[in-house]
Design an enzyme around this catalytic site. Structure first.
Site, PDB file in Angstrom:
ATOM      1  N   ALA A 175      -1.552 -12.488  -3.494  1.00  0.00           N
ATOM      2  CA  ALA A 175      -2.544 -12.697  -4.740  1.00  0.00           C
ATOM      3  C   ALA A 175      -1.977 -12.380  -5.948  1.00  0.00           C
ATOM      4  O   ALA A 175      -2.406 -12.773  -6.913  1.00  0.00           O
ATOM      5  CB  ALA A 175      -3.724 -12.223  -4.198  1.00  0.00           C
ATOM      6  N   THR A 176      -1.211 -11.011  -5.901  1.00  0.00           N
ATOM      7  CA  THR A 176      -0.545 -10.811  -7.120  1.00  0.00           C
ATOM      8  C   THR A 176       0.090 -11.869  -7.828  1.00  0.00           C
ATOM      9  O   THR A 176       0.114 -12.189  -9.128  1.00  0.00           O
ATOM     10  CB  THR A 176       0.220  -9.591  -7.105  1.00  0.00           C
ATOM     11  OG1 THR A 176      -0.621  -8.618  -6.765  1.00  0.00           O
ATOM     12  CG2 THR A 176       0.872  -9.064  -8.236  1.00  0.00           C
ATOM     13  N   ASN A 213     -12.936  -5.524  -5.181  1.00  0.00           N
ATOM     14  CA  ASN A 213     -12.348  -4.856  -4.161  1.00  0.00           C
ATOM     15  C   ASN A 213     -12.823  -3.118  -4.188  1.00  0.00           C
ATOM     16  O   ASN A 213     -12.665  -2.666  -3.193  1.00  0.00           O
ATOM     17  CB  ASN A 213     -10.825  -4.833  -4.347  1.00  0.00           C
ATOM     18  CG  ASN A 213     -10.027  -3.981  -5.912  1.00  0.00           C
ATOM     19  OD1 ASN A 213     -10.724  -4.525  -6.837  1.00  0.00           O
ATOM     20  ND2 ASN A 213      -9.402  -3.276  -5.931  1.00  0.00           N
ATOM     21  N   ALA A 230      -3.708 -13.081   2.649  1.00  0.00           N
ATOM     22  CA  ALA A 230      -3.896 -13.345   4.045  1.00  0.00           C
ATOM     23  C   ALA A 230      -4.519 -11.776   4.755  1.00  0.00           C
ATOM     24  O   ALA A 230      -4.943 -11.676   5.485  1.00  0.00           O
ATOM     25  CB  ALA A 230      -2.726 -13.775   4.660  1.00  0.00           C
ATOM     26  N   CYS A 257      -3.794   0.136  -5.078  1.00  0.00           N
ATOM     27  CA  CYS A 257      -2.610  -0.199  -6.184  1.00  0.00           C
ATOM     28  C   CYS A 257      -2.508   0.850  -7.501  1.00  0.00           C
ATOM     29  O   CYS A 257      -1.906   0.981  -8.023  1.00  0.00           O
ATOM     30  CB  CYS A 257      -2.961  -1.521  -6.796  1.00  0.00           C
ATOM     31  SG  CYS A 257      -3.394  -2.682  -5.521  1.00  0.00           S
TER      32      CYS A 257
HETATM   33  C1  LIG Z   1      -9.135  -8.274  -5.871  1.00  0.00           C
HETATM   34  C2  LIG Z   1      -7.776  -7.972  -5.540  1.00  0.00           C
HETATM   35  N1  LIG Z   1      -6.835  -9.027  -6.124  1.00  0.00           N
HETATM   36  C3  LIG Z   1      -5.643  -8.893  -5.766  1.00  0.00           C
HETATM   37  C4  LIG Z   1      -5.188  -7.924  -5.107  1.00  0.00           C
HETATM   38  C5  LIG Z   1      -3.698  -7.930  -4.780  1.00  0.00           C
HETATM   39  O1  LIG Z   1      -3.443  -8.557  -3.348  1.00  0.00           O
HETATM   40  P1  LIG Z   1      -1.868  -8.569  -2.836  1.00  0.00           P
HETATM   41  O2  LIG Z   1      -1.054  -8.923  -4.064  1.00  0.00           O
HETATM   42  O3  LIG Z   1      -2.088  -9.940  -1.869  1.00  0.00           O
HETATM   43  O4  LIG Z   1      -1.754  -7.535  -2.179  1.00  0.00           O
HETATM   44  C6  LIG Z   1      -6.161  -7.073  -4.134  1.00  0.00           C
HETATM   45  C7  LIG Z   1      -5.588  -6.216  -3.287  1.00  0.00           C
HETATM   46  N2  LIG Z   1      -6.402  -4.907  -3.254  1.00  0.00           N
HETATM   47  C8  LIG Z   1      -6.176  -3.539  -2.899  1.00  0.00           C
HETATM   48  C9  LIG Z   1      -5.083  -3.109  -2.456  1.00  0.00           C
HETATM   49  O5  LIG Z   1      -5.091  -1.780  -2.110  1.00  0.00           O
HETATM   50  N3  LIG Z   1      -6.486  -1.508  -2.184  1.00  0.00           N
HETATM   51  C10 LIG Z   1      -6.912  -2.572  -2.682  1.00  0.00           C
HETATM   52  O6  LIG Z   1      -8.289  -2.640  -3.219  1.00  0.00           O
HETATM   53  C11 LIG Z   1      -7.398  -7.072  -4.471  1.00  0.00           C
HETATM   54  O7  LIG Z   1      -8.342  -6.619  -4.074  1.00  0.00           O
END
Ligand SMILES: Cc1ncc(COP(=O)(O)O)c(CNc2co[nH]c2=O)c1O
Length: 399
Positions: A71-72, A153, A202, A326
């Site tokens: 998602a990042t 989150n 995912a 994060c």
């Molecule tokens: C709202 C939200 N956006 C983006 C991301 C990033 O997703 P990724 O790139 O697929 O990992 C997270 C991961 N959130 C968290 C990761 O660790 N603690 C959290 O709350 C999230 O909670």
């Protein structure tokens, strides 16, 4: 007993998902872009995974769904390509987001500010959600994008995405929602809600880490973030990660099938845990639980530093967090609690507990017992709590 209560950070991969991935490591391993049978053998599974994601989101066939690495990447793609497509050419110069977005949105916005983009970071109310009229009041004819997370989150609080989407549609402004904490946890119907782009990941709904997606309404143009190949229709270059895409499809199907039933079961355990912890004096939970994802509690325990509580729980083999992993390295106050108006001391006392469909009642019982013992231990050595002392009557509540 060990209890994992940090599912907003990442989740266990469902064993059924692991099983679905297996054939695509050593049996059906060709490059999907290869024309020979080794490559085309993976196509039916890729199509099935895509269908599973479309169905889970009730996405229209006119929409695009593009698999990404996480998602990042999806968040960065939207923000940086809206900049490329609509701001560099001088058409627009403004992006609206909120103070409480995930770092992958906030840092991307800060990078765009360094490129001269005007970014408005909207405040949230004392429930930790952004108000549609506040969004509307900041939209101008130079606004290129509104980006508001579907659910937090840190708190689980759910933003009024439908209302914000209607405002953006009326104003003709692109609307992105970081859907990471909503997809697979609460119903997301993309024919019911107007959103141009939705990011998802995912590993938040029992799929593996390292695969995500971006939903693109009506397959509208969005310059690629990654170049160098005709993968995903030229939208996102890079050899398709077949086992992980298959996993994402299976995981989202499992997460969204009978989702109301799954939500009710998780919510019952979460509410029982929350009610028990609120029996402790001088505690409060952020946000009305009726507008919160069913698995999340952000609780403040007066006089107990969040990091200290984490380590104490860790000693009892209970995994929790003070907020987004994060940002977990720093000992900063919880930014969301600061944003909803908590003072700096209080904002250091936040503990996030996030359940999953695999959390058991026995684990909840154990957590209640160990959490209360930890609070007693830590308050007994807490200078601030000893100094202040418990509030007479020990006001504890959700707010
Ligand atoms: C709202 C939200 N956006 C983006 C991301 C990033 O997703 P990724 O790139 O697929 O990992 C997270 C991961 N959130 C968290 C990761 O660790 N603690 C959290 O709350 C999230 O909670």
């Amino acid at each position: 007993m060990q209890v994992y209560l940090d599912n907003n950070a990442t989740t266990m991969v469902d064993p059924l998902v692991v099983e679905a991935m297996q054939p695509f490591f050593s049996e059906i391993y060709g490059n999907p872009n290869s024309l020979h049978k080794f490559g085309t053998a993976s196509h039916p599974a890729l199509r099935k995974a895509m269908d599973q994601v479309y169905k889970a989101l009730n996405a229209s066939d006119n929409d695009d769904i593009v698999f990404t690495s996480c998602a990042t990447e999806s968040n960065n793609w939207v923000l940086k390509s809206v900049f490329t497509d609509h701001i560099v050419n001088g058409e627009k110069n403004h992006i609206i987001t909120t103070e409480v977005e995930h770092p992958s949105v906030l840092a991307a916005c800060r990078a765009l500010e360094n490129e001269g983009v005007k970014v408005t970071y909207l405040p949230v109310n004392n429930q930790g959600v952004v108000e549609p009229q506040v969004v509307k009041s900041f939209i101008t004819d130079k606004t290129a994008l509104v980006s508001v997370m579907w659910a937090s989150n840190e708190t689980g609080m759910i933003n009024p995405i439908k209302e914000i989407g209607e405002i953006c549609k009326e104003k003709g402004v692109l609307f992105h929602s970081d859907g990471v904490q909503a997809v697979g946890k609460i119903p997301v119907d993309l024919q019911e809600v107007h959103v141009d782009f939705v990011s998802m990941s995912a590993h938040k709904f029992h799929g593996p880490k390292g695969v995500g997606a971006l939903y693109i309404k009506n397959s509208q143009p969005l310059s690629p973030l990654l170049h160098g190949g005709e993968h995903m229709g030229g939208r996102r270059s890079g050899t398709l990660n077949v086992p992980y895409i298959v996993a994402m499809g299976k995981a989202i199907e499992l997460a969204t099938t009978n989702i109301e039933e799954k939500m009710a079961s998780i919510r019952a355990k979460r509410d029982r845990l929350e009610d028990a912890l609120l029996e402790l004096s001088d505690t409060f939970v952020v946000g009305d639980r009726d507008n919160r994802t069913p698995n999340t509690i952000l609780i403040s325990i007066k006089g107990v530093e969040g990091e200290g509580m984490l380590w104490d729980l860790n000693n009892s083999l209970i995994g929790a967090s003070t907020g987004s992993a994060c940002a977990s390295e720093d000992l900063e106050a919880n930014t969301v609690m600061l944003a909803i108006g908590a003072d700096n001391e209080l904002a250091h006392t936040g503990i996030r507990l996030s359940l999953s469909r695999f959390t058991t009642d026995e684990e909840i019982d154990y957590t209640i017992d160990q959490f209360k013992k930890a609070v007693f231990r830590l308050r007994s050595i807490s200078s601030s709590f000893a100094k202040v002392g418990p509030t007479p009557g020990g006001e504890s509540k959700a707010c």
